[in-house]
Design a protein around this motif. Structure first.
Motif, PDB file in Angstrom:
ATOM      1  N   LYS A   1       4.066  -8.991  44.966  1.00 37.54           N
ATOM      2  CA  LYS A   1       5.034  -9.200  43.884  1.00 37.54           C
ATOM      3  C   LYS A   1       5.944  -7.992  43.693  1.00 37.54           C
ATOM      4  CE  LYS A   1       4.304 -13.351  42.202  1.00 37.54           C
ATOM      5  NZ  LYS A   1       5.398 -14.353  42.117  1.00 37.54           N
ATOM      6  N   ILE A   2       5.396  -6.785  43.881  1.00 38.18           N
ATOM      7  CA  ILE A   2       6.187  -5.561  43.665  1.00 38.18           C
ATOM      8  C   ILE A   2       6.831  -5.097  44.969  1.00 38.18           C
ATOM      9  CG2 ILE A   2       6.107  -3.191  42.752  1.00 38.18           C
ATOM     10  CD1 ILE A   2       3.586  -3.979  41.243  1.00 38.18           C
ATOM     11  N   ASN A   3       6.284  -5.568  46.088  1.00 42.98           N
ATOM     12  CA  ASN A   3       6.784  -5.166  47.405  1.00 42.98           C
ATOM     13  C   ASN A   3       6.562  -3.674  47.657  1.00 42.98           C
ATOM     14  OD1 ASN A   3       7.950  -5.903  49.893  1.00 42.98           O
ATOM     15  ND2 ASN A   3       9.954  -5.138  49.261  1.00 42.98           N
ATOM     16  N   GLN A   4       5.368  -3.199  47.274  1.00 47.45           N
ATOM     17  CA  GLN A   4       5.002  -1.797  47.458  1.00 47.45           C
ATOM     18  C   GLN A   4       3.530  -1.703  47.850  1.00 47.45           C
ATOM     19  OE1 GLN A   4       6.994   0.848  47.230  1.00 47.45           O
ATOM     20  NE2 GLN A   4       8.813  -0.082  46.314  1.00 47.45           N
ATOM     21  N   THR A   5       3.149  -0.556  48.421  1.00 43.18           N
ATOM     22  CA  THR A   5       1.737  -0.271  48.669  1.00 43.18           C
ATOM     23  C   THR A   5       1.028  -0.046  47.339  1.00 43.18           C
ATOM     24  OG1 THR A   5       2.162   0.719  50.827  1.00 43.18           O
ATOM     25  CG2 THR A   5       0.115   1.367  49.725  1.00 43.18           C
TER      26      THR A   5
ATOM     27  N   ASP B   1      -7.576 -12.683  35.088  1.00 40.73           N
ATOM     28  CA  ASP B   1      -7.311 -11.662  36.098  1.00 40.73           C
ATOM     29  C   ASP B   1      -5.986 -11.970  36.797  1.00 40.73           C
ATOM     30  OD1 ASP B   1      -7.448  -9.627  37.945  1.00 40.73           O
ATOM     31  OD2 ASP B   1      -9.388 -10.213  38.776  1.00 40.73           O
ATOM     32  N   ASN B   2      -5.820 -13.196  37.195  1.00 38.15           N
ATOM     33  CA  ASN B   2      -4.585 -13.602  37.860  1.00 38.15           C
ATOM     34  C   ASN B   2      -3.382 -13.459  36.929  1.00 38.15           C
ATOM     35  OD1 ASN B   2      -3.415 -14.904  40.345  1.00 38.15           O
ATOM     36  ND2 ASN B   2      -2.736 -16.362  38.809  1.00 38.15           N
ATOM     37  N   GLU B   3      -3.555 -13.906  35.690  1.00 37.68           N
ATOM     38  CA  GLU B   3      -2.468 -13.831  34.709  1.00 37.68           C
ATOM     39  C   GLU B   3      -2.097 -12.373  34.410  1.00 37.68           C
ATOM     40  OE1 GLU B   3      -1.503 -15.394  30.141  1.00 37.68           O
ATOM     41  OE2 GLU B   3      -3.458 -15.811  31.061  1.00 37.68           O
ATOM     42  N   TYR B   4      -3.117 -11.537  34.257  1.00 37.23           N
ATOM     43  CA  TYR B   4      -2.853 -10.134  33.938  1.00 37.23           C
ATOM     44  C   TYR B   4      -2.220  -9.402  35.122  1.00 37.23           C
ATOM     45  CZ  TYR B   4      -3.510  -5.360  32.266  1.00 37.23           C
ATOM     46  OH  TYR B   4      -3.288  -4.068  31.865  1.00 37.23           O
ATOM     47  N   THR B   5      -2.647  -9.744  36.340  1.00 36.85           N
ATOM     48  CA  THR B   5      -2.060  -9.123  37.526  1.00 36.85           C
ATOM     49  C   THR B   5      -0.567  -9.433  37.599  1.00 36.85           C
ATOM     50  OG1 THR B   5      -4.159  -9.292  38.730  1.00 36.85           O
ATOM     51  CG2 THR B   5      -2.185  -8.934  40.045  1.00 36.85           C
ATOM     52  N   LEU B   6      -0.195 -10.666  37.302  1.00 35.59           N
ATOM     53  CA  LEU B   6       1.221 -11.050  37.305  1.00 35.59           C
ATOM     54  C   LEU B   6       1.987 -10.319  36.201  1.00 35.59           C
ATOM     55  CD1 LEU B   6       0.888 -14.892  37.964  1.00 35.59           C
ATOM     56  CD2 LEU B   6       1.629 -13.125  39.581  1.00 35.59           C
ATOM     57  N   HIS B   7       1.345 -10.167  35.041  1.00 35.44           N
ATOM     58  CA  HIS B   7       1.975  -9.419  33.939  1.00 35.44           C
ATOM     59  C   HIS B   7       2.188  -7.965  34.335  1.00 35.44           C
ATOM     60  CE1 HIS B   7       2.940  -8.062  29.918  1.00 35.44           C
ATOM     61  NE2 HIS B   7       1.905  -7.226  29.921  1.00 35.44           N
ATOM     62  N   LEU B   8       1.176  -7.378  34.955  1.00 31.54           N
ATOM     63  CA  LEU B   8       1.255  -5.988  35.398  1.00 31.54           C
ATOM     64  C   LEU B   8       2.363  -5.818  36.438  1.00 31.54           C
ATOM     65  CD1 LEU B   8      -0.363  -3.472  34.645  1.00 31.54           C
ATOM     66  CD2 LEU B   8      -1.925  -3.963  36.525  1.00 31.54           C
ATOM     67  N   ALA B   9       2.472  -6.777  37.353  1.00 28.05           N
ATOM     68  CA  ALA B   9       3.516  -6.720  38.385  1.00 28.05           C
ATOM     69  C   ALA B   9       4.902  -6.717  37.748  1.00 28.05           C
ATOM     70  CB  ALA B   9       3.376  -7.910  39.337  1.00 28.05           C
ATOM     71  N   LYS B  10       5.072  -7.530  36.720  1.00 30.34           N
ATOM     72  CA  LYS B  10       6.364  -7.587  36.029  1.00 30.34           C
ATOM     73  C   LYS B  10       6.678  -6.271  35.325  1.00 30.34           C
ATOM     74  CE  LYS B  10       8.946 -10.389  32.680  1.00 30.34           C
ATOM     75  NZ  LYS B  10       8.869 -11.533  31.743  1.00 30.34           N
TER      76      LYS B  10
ATOM     77  N   PHE C   1       9.777  -1.166  35.351  1.00 35.25           N
ATOM     78  CA  PHE C   1       9.772   0.299  35.300  1.00 35.25           C
ATOM     79  C   PHE C   1      10.529   0.873  36.499  1.00 35.25           C
ATOM     80  CE2 PHE C   1       7.571   4.351  36.395  1.00 35.25           C
ATOM     81  CZ  PHE C   1       7.860   5.079  35.245  1.00 35.25           C
ATOM     82  N   ILE C   2      10.289   0.323  37.679  1.00 30.80           N
ATOM     83  CA  ILE C   2      10.971   0.780  38.896  1.00 30.80           C
ATOM     84  C   ILE C   2      12.471   0.519  38.811  1.00 30.80           C
ATOM     85  CG2 ILE C   2      11.221   0.351  41.384  1.00 30.80           C
ATOM     86  CD1 ILE C   2       8.171  -0.255  41.405  1.00 30.80           C
TER      87      ILE C   2
ATOM     88  N   GLN D   1     -12.517  -4.713  36.695  1.00 33.45           N
ATOM     89  CA  GLN D   1     -11.198  -4.408  36.143  1.00 33.45           C
ATOM     90  C   GLN D   1     -10.219  -5.506  36.552  1.00 33.45           C
ATOM     91  OE1 GLN D   1     -13.147  -1.759  37.497  1.00 33.45           O
ATOM     92  NE2 GLN D   1     -13.634  -1.412  35.355  1.00 33.45           N
ATOM     93  N   ILE D   2      -9.603  -6.163  35.579  1.00 32.25           N
ATOM     94  CA  ILE D   2      -8.601  -7.176  35.910  1.00 32.25           C
ATOM     95  C   ILE D   2      -7.272  -6.481  36.244  1.00 32.25           C
ATOM     96  CG2 ILE D   2      -9.704  -8.962  34.507  1.00 32.25           C
ATOM     97  CD1 ILE D   2      -7.580  -8.475  32.348  1.00 32.25           C
ATOM     98  N   GLY D   3      -6.446  -7.187  37.015  1.00 29.05           N
ATOM     99  CA  GLY D   3      -5.138  -6.634  37.385  1.00 29.05           C
ATOM    100  C   GLY D   3      -5.117  -5.971  38.743  1.00 29.05           C
ATOM    101  N   ASN D   4      -6.168  -6.169  39.535  1.00 33.69           N
ATOM    102  CA  ASN D   4      -6.287  -5.498  40.835  1.00 33.69           C
ATOM    103  C   ASN D   4      -6.270  -6.470  42.005  1.00 33.69           C
ATOM    104  OD1 ASN D   4      -6.446  -2.899  39.736  1.00 33.69           O
ATOM    105  ND2 ASN D   4      -8.655  -3.048  39.438  1.00 33.69           N
ATOM    106  N   LEU D   5      -5.586  -7.575  41.856  1.00 34.83           N
ATOM    107  CA  LEU D   5      -5.553  -8.574  42.919  1.00 34.83           C
ATOM    108  C   LEU D   5      -4.473  -8.246  43.951  1.00 34.83           C
ATOM    109  CD1 LEU D   5      -5.962 -11.803  40.753  1.00 34.83           C
ATOM    110  CD2 LEU D   5      -7.731 -10.555  42.010  1.00 34.83           C
ATOM    111  N   PRO D   6      -4.647  -8.700  45.204  1.00 31.71           N
ATOM    112  CA  PRO D   6      -3.671  -8.397  46.267  1.00 31.71           C
ATOM    113  C   PRO D   6      -2.255  -8.841  45.954  1.00 31.71           C
ATOM    114  CG  PRO D   6      -5.687  -9.319  47.193  1.00 31.71           C
ATOM    115  CD  PRO D   6      -5.825  -9.432  45.711  1.00 31.71           C
ATOM    116  N   ILE D   7      -2.109  -9.870  45.102  1.00 28.66           N
ATOM    117  CA  ILE D   7      -0.775 -10.376  44.770  1.00 28.66           C
ATOM    118  C   ILE D   7       0.091  -9.309  44.103  1.00 28.66           C
ATOM    119  CG2 ILE D   7      -1.343 -11.277  42.475  1.00 28.66           C
ATOM    120  CD1 ILE D   7       0.394 -13.706  43.123  1.00 28.66           C
TER     121      ILE D   7
END
Length: 354
Positions: free
Chosen positions: A122-126, A68-77, A82-83, A112-118
């Motif tokens: 990491k993205i600096n967005q809501t 979950d933590n690893e995937y959240t970081l991947h998703l943030a990247k 994209f932004i 669902q993994i990828g939904n952590l507060p980090i």
């Protein structure tokens, strides 16, 4: 945050493992909701992530927490890229589904993994995410969640069908929106075609060369799930435990499995759609590009099948999860009890703000 225009990034990763769908959407409200997809992209998973996500149900709770933590970081990247690449400056929120690791609503469980507060820091967005957990806690299936978007964004159609990892449908019955999963689609087709070295069956050309095995077709059509009433939903666990053993026991060629399974999807889908005659049906999702599957659904259906633009076909779920986030910002109901079976309509999701 009540206003009439929202700039949202919708993010979706489905069970078919096609990749992470991202869409920048502008939503406007003037008595009715309208939308515009400004830019969209799918970031495919590399082999390592594909294997990790394919085997999520085999992991322990501790292993899932690490993933979950690893995937959240991947998703943030992925979202940050994209932004930056699209030079996006104005964002009200990023609305992300995450990726389903476990879905057993009958046991009060969905994860669902990828939904952590980090993700927010990491993205600096809501960030608005974790849309399913609250519904399951209220006694619902936690799925499908897309129907509120079908109701408010695609109301011109009698049926909205998505052909993704699973097929699902939403429609109005006696003034209420109902929706449910129909059957597995790409989660099955892609598994078997991968044995031939392909990621998917292009246009269904391989399936077209196979022959229907009536014994297997009858076994699949007799499954208890198809006799259950809605609300109902499917997960990978059900496919692994129930469907794959039946298919594997037949010792058929891959082509015959694909051909038989295409017929199964078409029969189950058309049996749902044929409850209304001459209805307009919007079909989206990756399964639309399987022209052989689509031809079988059209052949067995009594209705007017309509295929939207490629953009909506590919990004409708990202679009609607973005819309779920907008409704959450406004504290308006985005989850319908008539669809999921929850105790009441509610505004689902978690907001992480900086």
């Amino acid at each position: 945050m009540i206003k009439n225009e929202y700039n949202i990034i919708g993010v979706m990763s489905g069970t078919s493992l096609d990749g992470i769908d991202l869409a920048l959407i502008t939503f406007n409200f003037k008595s009715i909701w309208t939308f515009k997809i400004n830019v969209s992209e799918t970031i495919t998973y590399n082999e390592e992530w594909t294997n990790k996500l394919k085997n999520l149900v085999k992991h322990s709770k501790e292993e899932l927490n690490d993933l979950d933590n690893e995937y959240t970081l991947h998703l943030a990247k992925v979202i940050s890229n994209f932004i930056n690449q699209n030079n996006i400056k104005k964002i009200d929120a990023i609305c992300s589904h995450g990726h389903t690791a476990l879905h057993k609503p009958e046991d009060g469980l969905t994860y669902q993994i990828g939904n952590l507060p980090i993700l927010s820091t990491k993205i600096n967005q809501t960030i608005i995410c974790d849309f399913r957990v609250q519904d399951v806690a209220k006694g619902g299936q936690g799925a499908p969640l897309v129907p509120i978007g079908d109701k408010l964004l695609f109301s011109d159609y009698n049926y909205c069908v998505n052909l993704g990892g699973f097929a699902n449908v939403s429609t109005e019955i006696e003034g209420k929106r109902i929706a449910f999963d129909i059957c597995p689609v790409n989660i099955v087709l892609n598994k078997y075609v991968s044995k031939l070295g392909f990621a998917y069956d292009d246009k269904g050309n391989l399936a077209k060369t196979g022959k229907i095995n009536n014994d297997l077709l009858n076994e699949l059509n007799k499954l208890q799930f198809y006799r259950e009433t809605y609300p109902k939903s499917l997960g990978l666990e059900w496919v692994n435990d129930i469907m794959f053993p039946i298919i594997n026991s037949c010792n058929l060629s891959i082509e015959d499995i694909l051909r038989t399974y295409i017929e199964h999807i078409a029969i189950q889908t058309s049996s749902v759609l044929n409850k209304k005659e001459n209805a307009s049906v919007l079909i989206t999702g990756g399964g639309v590009f399987n022209s052989f599957l689509l031809s079988r659904i059209k052949f067995l259906s009594k209705n007017r099948i309509q295929i939207p633009s490629k953009e909506i076909i590919e990004y409708k779920e990202a679009l609607i999860f973005g819309f779920l986030g907008v409704l959450k910002l406004r504290e308006e109901n985005n989850c319908l009890a008539s669809v999921t079976g929850a105790k009441k309509d509610h505004s689902s999701g978690v907001i992480f703000q900086l």
